[in-house]
Design a protein around this motif. Sequence first.
Motif, PDB file in Angstrom:
ATOM      1  N   ILE A  60       0.854  -1.197   0.000  1.00  0.00           N
ATOM      2  CA  ILE A  60       0.000   0.000   0.000  1.00  0.00           C
ATOM      3  C   ILE A  60       0.884   1.239   0.000  1.00  0.00           C
ATOM      4  O   ILE A  60       1.780   1.391   0.839  1.00  0.00           O
ATOM      5  CB  ILE A  60      -0.925   0.028   1.242  1.00  0.00           C
ATOM      6  N   LEU A  73      -0.306   6.671   7.686  1.00  0.00           N
ATOM      7  CA  LEU A  73       0.465   5.434   7.544  1.00  0.00           C
ATOM      8  C   LEU A  73       0.662   4.774   8.918  1.00  0.00           C
ATOM      9  O   LEU A  73       0.448   3.575   9.086  1.00  0.00           O
ATOM     10  CB  LEU A  73       1.802   5.763   6.876  1.00  0.00           C
ATOM     11  N   THR A 104      -2.588   3.313  10.179  1.00  0.00           N
ATOM     12  CA  THR A 104      -2.935   2.107   9.406  1.00  0.00           C
ATOM     13  C   THR A 104      -2.074   0.937   9.872  1.00  0.00           C
ATOM     14  O   THR A 104      -2.561  -0.200  10.002  1.00  0.00           O
ATOM     15  CB  THR A 104      -2.730   2.369   7.891  1.00  0.00           C
ATOM     16  N   LYS A 105      -0.813   1.229  10.150  1.00  0.00           N
ATOM     17  CA  LYS A 105       0.095   0.180  10.646  1.00  0.00           C
ATOM     18  C   LYS A 105      -0.436  -0.389  11.970  1.00  0.00           C
ATOM     19  O   LYS A 105      -0.560  -1.606  12.132  1.00  0.00           O
ATOM     20  CB  LYS A 105       1.489   0.772  10.847  1.00  0.00           C
ATOM     21  N   VAL A 165       3.594  -5.968   9.601  1.00  0.00           N
ATOM     22  CA  VAL A 165       3.617  -4.749   8.774  1.00  0.00           C
ATOM     23  C   VAL A 165       5.014  -4.138   8.752  1.00  0.00           C
ATOM     24  O   VAL A 165       5.665  -4.012   9.779  1.00  0.00           O
ATOM     25  CB  VAL A 165       2.619  -3.695   9.320  1.00  0.00           C
ATOM     26  N   GLU A 173       7.146  -0.735   7.461  1.00  0.00           N
ATOM     27  CA  GLU A 173       6.898   0.670   7.095  1.00  0.00           C
ATOM     28  C   GLU A 173       8.092   1.204   6.301  1.00  0.00           C
ATOM     29  O   GLU A 173       9.223   1.125   6.765  1.00  0.00           O
ATOM     30  CB  GLU A 173       6.765   1.430   8.422  1.00  0.00           C
ATOM     31  N   LEU A 210       3.739  -0.881   3.938  1.00  0.00           N
ATOM     32  CA  LEU A 210       3.102   0.437   3.841  1.00  0.00           C
ATOM     33  C   LEU A 210       4.203   1.425   3.478  1.00  0.00           C
ATOM     34  O   LEU A 210       5.227   1.501   4.170  1.00  0.00           O
ATOM     35  CB  LEU A 210       2.480   0.844   5.178  1.00  0.00           C
TER      36      LEU A 210
END
Length: 190
Positions: free
Chosen positions: A3, A17, A20-21, A32, A34, A89
Amino acid sequence: MFIVFEGIDRSGKTTQLELTKRYLETCRNCSVVEWSFPNRNSITGQICDRYLRREIDLDAHTIHLLFSANRWERQQELSQLLAEGNVVLCSRYSYSGIAYSKANGLPYDWLKSIDKGLIEPDLIVYLDIDPVIASRRDCYGQERYDKIDFQNKVRINYLDLFKNDPRVLMLDATQSIDKLQQEIRAKIAC
Ligand code: DGP
């Protein structure tokens, strides 16, 4: 799942971000990772960083090639993370390249060709905001591109680029942090 978060400077990408993580990790039990581009730690990223902080000047093609190389040099790692089942992400990707370097006067076809073949995201979250409103947010004005006229051109380029792309979740970034996060979660959930 890969994403990408896109938008002009100070549009709220990092905040969304991070939220969302947290959501994916705590509510969806995902692993996840980043990322953000440019990755300012690599050699190409260090040059991009010095350029953005106005320490050095480079011609528009040259700096674009470095931004692009900064994305290419992490493709193998990205491919591996996705294959292992991680959600990646990422703040900014090739779309920043087109929106910003086009605003610097470079032709779309050339820009598109340089990044052709990069791993494609599954979802692009685009945070749309008027550059005047973004300029009132904290930390604005510290880097080379933080000028309202320039950001206006970048925004127009983003809107043009994303207008017919079904992978794009286009959001009004003047909404509250919570409302934006709700919309992102609703999209991810389906
Ligand atoms: P930040 O997201 O705050 O780390 O800022 C990164 C800056 O770099 C931002 O102003 C957009 C710019 N940028 C990112 N990718 C590219 C690119 O491929 N080309 C150009 N010209 N600028 C880029």
